[in-house]
Design a protein around this motif. Sequence first.
Motif, PDB file in Angstrom:
ATOM      1  N   LEU A 244      82.434  30.075  57.000  1.00  0.00           N
ATOM      2  CA  LEU A 244      81.087  30.603  56.807  1.00  0.00           C
ATOM      3  C   LEU A 244      80.994  32.016  57.356  1.00  0.00           C
ATOM      4  O   LEU A 244      81.646  32.355  58.358  1.00  0.00           O
ATOM      5  CB  LEU A 244      80.039  29.725  57.504  1.00  0.00           C
ATOM      6  CG  LEU A 244      79.864  28.300  56.991  1.00  0.00           C
ATOM      7  CD1 LEU A 244      80.776  27.352  57.748  1.00  0.00           C
ATOM      8  CD2 LEU A 244      78.430  27.839  57.152  1.00  0.00           C
ATOM      9  N   THR A 245      80.193  32.825  56.713  1.00  0.00           N
ATOM     10  CA  THR A 245      79.883  34.164  57.208  1.00  0.00           C
ATOM     11  C   THR A 245      78.372  34.338  57.216  1.00  0.00           C
ATOM     12  O   THR A 245      77.656  33.676  56.459  1.00  0.00           O
ATOM     13  CB  THR A 245      80.515  35.265  56.335  1.00  0.00           C
ATOM     14  OG1 THR A 245      79.975  35.172  55.008  1.00  0.00           O
ATOM     15  CG2 THR A 245      82.014  35.122  56.275  1.00  0.00           C
ATOM     16  N   GLY A 246      77.887  35.221  58.068  1.00  0.00           N
ATOM     17  CA  GLY A 246      76.449  35.455  58.089  1.00  0.00           C
ATOM     18  C   GLY A 246      76.007  36.264  59.290  1.00  0.00           C
ATOM     19  O   GLY A 246      76.793  37.020  59.872  1.00  0.00           O
ATOM     20  N   THR A 247      74.753  36.062  59.665  1.00  0.00           N
ATOM     21  CA  THR A 247      74.166  36.832  60.755  1.00  0.00           C
ATOM     22  C   THR A 247      73.353  35.942  61.676  1.00  0.00           C
ATOM     23  O   THR A 247      72.836  34.905  61.273  1.00  0.00           O
ATOM     24  CB  THR A 247      73.219  37.926  60.204  1.00  0.00           C
ATOM     25  OG1 THR A 247      72.171  37.304  59.448  1.00  0.00           O
ATOM     26  CG2 THR A 247      73.977  38.904  59.314  1.00  0.00           C
ATOM     27  N   SER A 248      73.265  36.368  62.919  1.00  0.00           N
ATOM     28  CA  SER A 248      72.376  35.742  63.898  1.00  0.00           C
ATOM     29  C   SER A 248      72.038  36.775  64.959  1.00  0.00           C
ATOM     30  O   SER A 248      72.915  37.517  65.409  1.00  0.00           O
ATOM     31  CB  SER A 248      73.032  34.522  64.548  1.00  0.00           C
ATOM     32  OG  SER A 248      72.194  33.988  65.569  1.00  0.00           O
ATOM     33  N   LYS A 249      70.797  36.809  65.364  1.00  0.00           N
ATOM     34  CA  LYS A 249      70.404  37.758  66.406  1.00  0.00           C
ATOM     35  C   LYS A 249      70.769  37.249  67.787  1.00  0.00           C
ATOM     36  O   LYS A 249      70.694  38.007  68.765  1.00  0.00           O
ATOM     37  CB  LYS A 249      68.903  38.032  66.318  1.00  0.00           C
ATOM     38  CG  LYS A 249      68.022  36.819  66.603  1.00  0.00           C
ATOM     39  CD  LYS A 249      66.552  37.164  66.438  1.00  0.00           C
ATOM     40  CE  LYS A 249      65.660  35.949  66.739  1.00  0.00           C
ATOM     41  NZ  LYS A 249      64.234  36.268  66.557  1.00  0.00           N
ATOM     42  N   GLN A 277      82.179  36.898  66.668  1.00  0.00           N
ATOM     43  CA  GLN A 277      80.881  37.537  66.488  1.00  0.00           C
ATOM     44  C   GLN A 277      80.939  38.963  66.993  1.00  0.00           C
ATOM     45  O   GLN A 277      81.507  39.249  68.054  1.00  0.00           O
ATOM     46  CB  GLN A 277      79.792  36.759  67.244  1.00  0.00           C
ATOM     47  CG  GLN A 277      78.391  37.299  67.043  1.00  0.00           C
ATOM     48  CD  GLN A 277      77.325  36.398  67.674  1.00  0.00           C
ATOM     49  OE1 GLN A 277      77.627  35.520  68.459  1.00  0.00           O
ATOM     50  NE2 GLN A 277      76.079  36.614  67.304  1.00  0.00           N
ATOM     51  N   SER A 278      80.372  39.880  66.213  1.00  0.00           N
ATOM     52  CA  SER A 278      80.211  41.265  66.648  1.00  0.00           C
ATOM     53  C   SER A 278      78.796  41.686  66.311  1.00  0.00           C
ATOM     54  O   SER A 278      78.425  41.765  65.137  1.00  0.00           O
ATOM     55  CB  SER A 278      81.233  42.169  65.958  1.00  0.00           C
ATOM     56  OG  SER A 278      81.159  42.052  64.554  1.00  0.00           O
ATOM     57  N   GLY A 279      77.987  41.894  67.340  1.00  0.00           N
ATOM     58  CA  GLY A 279      76.574  42.162  67.115  1.00  0.00           C
ATOM     59  C   GLY A 279      75.927  40.962  66.445  1.00  0.00           C
ATOM     60  O   GLY A 279      76.079  39.834  66.899  1.00  0.00           O
ATOM     61  N   GLU A 280      75.247  41.198  65.334  1.00  0.00           N
ATOM     62  CA  GLU A 280      74.624  40.102  64.607  1.00  0.00           C
ATOM     63  C   GLU A 280      75.537  39.522  63.528  1.00  0.00           C
ATOM     64  O   GLU A 280      75.218  38.492  62.930  1.00  0.00           O
ATOM     65  CB  GLU A 280      73.308  40.579  63.971  1.00  0.00           C
ATOM     66  CG  GLU A 280      72.248  40.973  64.993  1.00  0.00           C
ATOM     67  CD  GLU A 280      70.910  41.272  64.348  1.00  0.00           C
ATOM     68  OE1 GLU A 280      70.813  41.159  63.093  1.00  0.00           O
ATOM     69  OE2 GLU A 280      69.959  41.617  65.082  1.00  0.00           O
ATOM     70  N   GLN A 281      76.672  40.158  63.273  1.00  0.00           N
ATOM     71  CA  GLN A 281      77.595  39.701  62.241  1.00  0.00           C
ATOM     72  C   GLN A 281      78.555  38.661  62.812  1.00  0.00           C
ATOM     73  O   GLN A 281      79.004  38.770  63.954  1.00  0.00           O
ATOM     74  CB  GLN A 281      78.403  40.876  61.689  1.00  0.00           C
ATOM     75  CG  GLN A 281      77.560  42.007  61.127  1.00  0.00           C
ATOM     76  CD  GLN A 281      76.819  41.612  59.863  1.00  0.00           C
ATOM     77  OE1 GLN A 281      77.353  40.887  59.036  1.00  0.00           O
ATOM     78  NE2 GLN A 281      75.600  42.102  59.721  1.00  0.00           N
ATOM     79  N   LEU A 282      78.882  37.659  62.003  1.00  0.00           N
ATOM     80  CA  LEU A 282      79.810  36.637  62.492  1.00  0.00           C
ATOM     81  C   LEU A 282      80.511  35.931  61.351  1.00  0.00           C
ATOM     82  O   LEU A 282      80.054  35.908  60.213  1.00  0.00           O
ATOM     83  CB  LEU A 282      79.092  35.624  63.382  1.00  0.00           C
ATOM     84  CG  LEU A 282      77.888  34.889  62.810  1.00  0.00           C
ATOM     85  CD1 LEU A 282      78.309  33.571  62.169  1.00  0.00           C
ATOM     86  CD2 LEU A 282      76.864  34.620  63.900  1.00  0.00           C
TER      87      LEU A 282
END
Length: 320
Positions: A244-249, A277-282
Motif C-alpha cells: 500500500l502507498t498513501g499519506t498520513s499526517k 514513512q517520510s513526512g506524510e508520504q508512506l
Amino acid sequence: MTLTVSQPQWSVTEEIPELVFCNLSHLGLLSVTGEQGRSFIHGQVTTDISSLSADQWMWGAHCDPKGKMLASFRAFSINDALMLMMPKDTLAADLPQLAKYAVFSKADLVDASDSWIILGVAGQDANTWVETQFGEVLEPVTAISNGVIVKDGERYIIVLAAETSDAIIDKLEQPIYASSVWQSIEIKAGYPNIAAVHQGQFVPQMCNLQAVNGISFNKGCYMGQETVARMKYRGGNKRALYILTGTSKNPISLESQLELALEAGFKKTGTIIEYAQSGEQLVLTAVLPNDTTDAAVLRFADDETSSLSIQPLPYALDDE
C-alpha cells in the motif's frame, strides 16, 4: 566499524538514485554452526536448507507447532556458517525458541550481528560499483575476502566482517542512507519481513512466502509443516500480503490500525507488517483479507484525512 548515516531523510515517492548506499542496521545475523547445525535448521524451517549451496540464498520461515511464523529470514552461508538474516528484534525473540530444540543436536546457534556490518547497495549504477570494488558478481551469493555479497536482482546486500570493513566503508563517496530507505525498497518488492510483534500470528502463505520461494513442499518434516501443507493442498487461506502507498499526517507504527472504506463507513481490517514513512508520504506492507480488491481504499483509524491505495505485487500470487 559502524556505518554513520549521513542522509537520514528520504521521500518514499522518489525514484531510487543512480547509486544509493543504505545502513542495514535493522537486520541481524543468526549464525548456525556445528556438526549437525544445518540438518537441525533444515528440520525446523520451511525452506530446503539441505539443498542450499554456497552460491545461493533462500527465503524461509521458522514456525511454531501450529504453523504460525516466529520468523522469516534469508538463509545463506559465510564460510562454514549458515546465516539466517532477519530483523534484529525478530532474531532476539526467535533465537531462544530455536535454542530449546538445538540442545538435542550438535548445533551451535549464536546471534552474530555485532560481528558484521551490513550494507545495502541499489540503483542503476549499483552493479558497476560492486564489480569495481569486488570483481564480477554473477551468482546470488559471492564470497569475498571479508564476507559475502548477496545479490537480489539489481540490488546487493554486502555483509562485511566488522573488524575489516573500514577499507570498503572509507571508499563510499555517496551519502549513507538510513535503513528505512532499504525497507521502502523491500516493501515495494513485496517481501515478508516479519517483526517480533508478529510472532505466532500468520501462516507463511498469509505473507506470500510461497511467492518468493520460501516454502518447500517436497522436503521432509519441519515444525508446523502439517498446517502449511494443508493450506496448500486443501485451501482455506483467507489472507495475503499487500503493498500500500498513501499519506498520513501522523507518524505510524506497526500497531497502527487500518480501516477499509465501505459504503456504510469504515471497517477495521488487516495488520501492518513493515512500513517506511517520510513526512506524510508512506509505503507499507499489510496482511489483509485476500478478497480485498485492487480498488479498495483504506486509511488509518487515528487519521480520518489519511488515504491508502493498493499497489500491484511484483510477483504472481495464488492460494498455494
